[in-house]
Design a protein around this motif. Structure first.
Motif, PDB file in Angstrom:
ATOM      1  N   ARG A   1       2.531   1.712  -3.515  1.00 39.18           N
ATOM      2  CA  ARG A   1       1.579   2.215  -4.512  1.00 39.18           C
ATOM      3  C   ARG A   1       1.180   3.657  -4.210  1.00 39.18           C
ATOM      4  NH1 ARG A   1      -1.691  -3.506  -4.945  1.00 39.18           N
ATOM      5  NH2 ARG A   1      -0.509  -4.330  -6.741  1.00 39.18           N
ATOM      6  N   HIS A   2       1.093   4.004  -2.942  1.00 39.99           N
ATOM      7  CA  HIS A   2       0.784   5.384  -2.585  1.00 39.99           C
ATOM      8  C   HIS A   2       1.893   6.324  -3.051  1.00 39.99           C
ATOM      9  CE1 HIS A   2      -0.169   8.975  -0.293  1.00 39.99           C
ATOM     10  NE2 HIS A   2       1.027   8.913   0.278  1.00 39.99           N
TER      11      HIS A   2
ATOM     12  N   GLU B   1       0.829  -1.205   0.000  1.00 35.50           N
ATOM     13  CA  GLU B   1       0.000   0.000   0.000  1.00 35.50           C
ATOM     14  C   GLU B   1       0.867   1.260   0.000  1.00 35.50           C
ATOM     15  OE1 GLU B   1      -2.037  -3.456   1.672  1.00 35.50           O
ATOM     16  OE2 GLU B   1      -0.198  -2.395   2.294  1.00 35.50           O
TER      17      GLU B   1
END
Length: 420
Positions: A232-233, A229
């Protein structure tokens, strides 16, 4: 051409030899001289190197010596891969900071500073011998902490370039995931040694990083030790070493719960040296892959070949900033793609770096300057200042305690510490 490997008794060396044998057309060598103070290691590793080259039908002669001047004399390139204090000192680098609640790691934080204090003066002494006995040679530094050691060499006016295998590892991984040859991949790699981000992945000129993150994020995340996460952020792929900054407390807990990496490597090295001593072994052992340094030989061959043959190709190296990252001093050492030829490395233009990364790069670069000053001039206050500047430490009381403890633990390797 003669190539000298200082620290040639390292268990890494057969990885190098394997690359020299496979890539002989790219980098023709007539002599490989292994230089190391450890006679037993030289005998074992030197014998292994001779058998590997003989098996491959490579004509280069392998020579070994404990004398740096003899080993580097007449070399066209000198590769540095030494570890002052061996795995025992590394074990202290990785465990002592944990007692103070800090990351225990050999290239960053307090452990990285301890390694720099031991290493920089030794490397500069070797470089002066290279300057005298092989004045035209390029020094290729693979010795950690690479950024600090390379900057110390360049500050002293040596013909030096730093090398790390992080970028080539990403290039090969991305190419494999995309099912293409590595030469079709160019990385938007930016930062300092062991503090880098892949901001783009160009496949034949097209940025496919968004696709890689979408389709392969779950595979990449464990290899860099960060949640998918977060990756991807951010929209980038951070190097593994960013986990020490982004997940500091979690990593400290992990490190306290298991043996140090130094202990694991020491056990591996004992097994590898036993293998190297077996006259029937003439190929690189599979165990060496667990030792680290993947694609080290390919990166080294490519860099040396470009320096001596003036190829002018693009490789990721550690070299002078010279305005490439305008928020750093010109004499800072950065790790970016650069054109490499007989005159050295010239960084390619870099798109403006986002504040999220720019701040950390500037912070660590300032620490590296202080680390070199402490390594060259010594003194508890200089060591404390370097620790105080490092973003993984940065507290006055903690910096003072760590400075005292690091100096005491490394007193044997610090000539100036005897007067403290």
């Amino acid at each position: 051409m003669k190539l000298a490997v200082v620290g040639g008794g390292s268990t890494y060396t057969p990885e190098l030899i394997d690359g020299f044998a496979r890539l002989r057309d790219e980098l023709p060598l007539s002599e490989i001289t292994l230089v190391d103070p450890d006679v037993r290691r030289l005998e074992l590793v030197g014998g292994m190197a001779e058998r590997m080259l003989a098996r491959a039908g490579h004509p280069a002669k392998v020579r070994t010596t404990t004398v740096v001047e003899e080993g580097v004399a007449g070399a066209g390139a000198v590769l540095l891969q030494l570890r002052v204090g061996g795995q025992a000192a590394r074990n202290v680098d990785e465990t002592l900071p944990l007692e103070c609640g800090c990351i225990g790691q050999e290239t960053t934080g307090a452990g990285g500073l301890a390694k720099a204090l031991r290493t920089v003066p030794v490397v500069l002494d070797i470089a002066e011998k290279v300057r005298k006995h092989a004045p035209g040679a390029w020094i290729v530094d693979f010795t950690n902490p690479v950024g600090i050691v390379t900057k110390a060499l360049l500050d002293a006016g040596h013909r030096a370039i730093g090398l790390c295998n992080v970028a080539i590892g990403f290039q090969r991984r991305f190419a494999a995931g995309l099912g293409v040859s590595p030469d079709r991949i160019q990385l938007g790699h930016v930062g300092l040694n062991h503090l880098t981000w892949e901001r783009s992945v160009l496949l034949d000129g097209e940025d496919v990083l968004p696709r890689i993150l979408a389709e392969h994020g779950e595979e990449i995340a464990p290899s860099v030790g960060l949640p998918v996460e977060l990756i991807r952020h951010l929209g980038v792929v951070p190097s593994y070493y960013l986990r020490y900054f982004y997940e500091h407390d979690l990593v400290v807990e992990e490190e306290r719960s298991k043996p140090s990496r130094a202990a694991e490597v020491a056990a591996m090295e004992a097994t590898l040296l036993e293998m190297y001593g077996d006259p029937s072994v003439d190929t690189k052992p599979a165990l060496l892959e667990k030792r680290g340094g993947a694609f080290y030989s390919e990166a080294a061959v490519a860099l040396i070949a470009s320096l001596v043959n003036d190829r002018g190709d693009v490789q990721v190296v550690n070299t002078l900033n010279n305005g490439t990252l305008p928020f750093l001093d010109d004499d800072a050492v950065i790790e970016v793609p650069a054109t490499v030829g007989a005159g050295g490395a010239t960084p390619l233009p870099v798109d403006p770096v986002e504040p999220l990364y720019r701040g950390l790069i500037a912070h660590v670069s300032a620490y590296e300057t202080l680390a070199i000053d402490a390594a060259l001039r010594g003194g508890e206050e200089r060591v404390k200042d370097a620790l105080l500047c490092h973003p993984l430490i940065g507290q006055a009381s903690l910096s003072g305690e760590l400075a005292r403890r690091l100096i005491e633990a490394n007193r044997t390797f610090l000539p100036w510490a005897g007067s403290l």
